[in-house]
Design a protein around this motif. Sequence first.
Motif, PDB file in Angstrom:
ATOM      1  N   ARG A 123       0.782  -1.229  -0.006  1.00 49.86           N
ATOM      2  CA  ARG A 123       0.207  -0.071  -0.054  1.00 49.86           C
ATOM      3  C   ARG A 123       0.835   1.353   0.105  1.00 49.86           C
ATOM      4  NH1 ARG A 123      -4.353   0.939  -0.166  1.00 49.86           N
ATOM      5  NH2 ARG A 123      -4.445   2.530   1.306  1.00 49.86           N
ATOM      6  N   LEU A 168       2.299   1.665  -3.390  1.00 51.51           N
ATOM      7  CA  LEU A 168       1.355   2.130  -4.385  1.00 51.51           C
ATOM      8  C   LEU A 168       1.281   3.433  -4.313  1.00 51.51           C
ATOM      9  CD1 LEU A 168      -0.840   1.595  -6.389  1.00 51.51           C
ATOM     10  CD2 LEU A 168      -2.580   1.284  -4.335  1.00 51.51           C
ATOM     11  N   GLU A 169       1.212   4.105  -2.971  1.00 51.32           N
ATOM     12  CA  GLU A 169       0.938   5.575  -2.636  1.00 51.32           C
ATOM     13  C   GLU A 169       2.157   6.469  -3.141  1.00 51.32           C
ATOM     14  OE1 GLU A 169      -0.237   5.957   1.299  1.00 51.32           O
ATOM     15  OE2 GLU A 169      -1.892   4.796   1.112  1.00 51.32           O
ATOM     16  N   PHE A 214      -4.932   6.844  -3.658  1.00 47.54           N
ATOM     17  CA  PHE A 214      -5.011   5.600  -3.264  1.00 47.54           C
ATOM     18  C   PHE A 214      -5.034   5.416  -1.716  1.00 47.54           C
ATOM     19  CE2 PHE A 214      -3.494   5.243  -7.501  1.00 47.54           C
ATOM     20  CZ  PHE A 214      -4.368   4.020  -8.022  1.00 47.54           C
TER      21      PHE A 214
END
Length: 158
Positions: A55, A58-59, A67
Amino acid sequence: MGNHRPDLQHEFDERLTDIKRLFSEVAGRSAASSAITIAPGLTPLELARLILWARGLLEIQLNPELFANPALNILLDLYVNRAEGHRVSTSAACTASGVPTTTALRWINALAKRGMVVKHGMPSDKRFTFLELSEETAQSLDKLLGVILARLADPAAN
């Protein structure tokens, strides 16, 4: 800004309702109990750490505003810290959320209101609180991560 607050609260409610629904659905699946033996070497705790890492990646790689999922980040961070025997302060949970402190506090309060997170105050300083997952949420996360592990072990499974 006052005009956006009802929309933001509505978004909080929708996301948290989705999370609780997902937890409830996952809790009913029997595949979770055998997931750890199906995927040796990857435990629910390691999977939670991996999801948090992914996560964050992804950010960083794409767009943190698009996101951001502070509720999930907070829940997974509390899950990992619970397994490691660490207490989590509200300020640490805010940092783990990946969003500004005021936004994180709204999410923490929304999670607490729904019984997913429990707040514990310090007797010596009422301004300082620790957070922990409710037992029901911890069990739901165990099952959710177990279902993911089972799917990793057998990608053709439903």
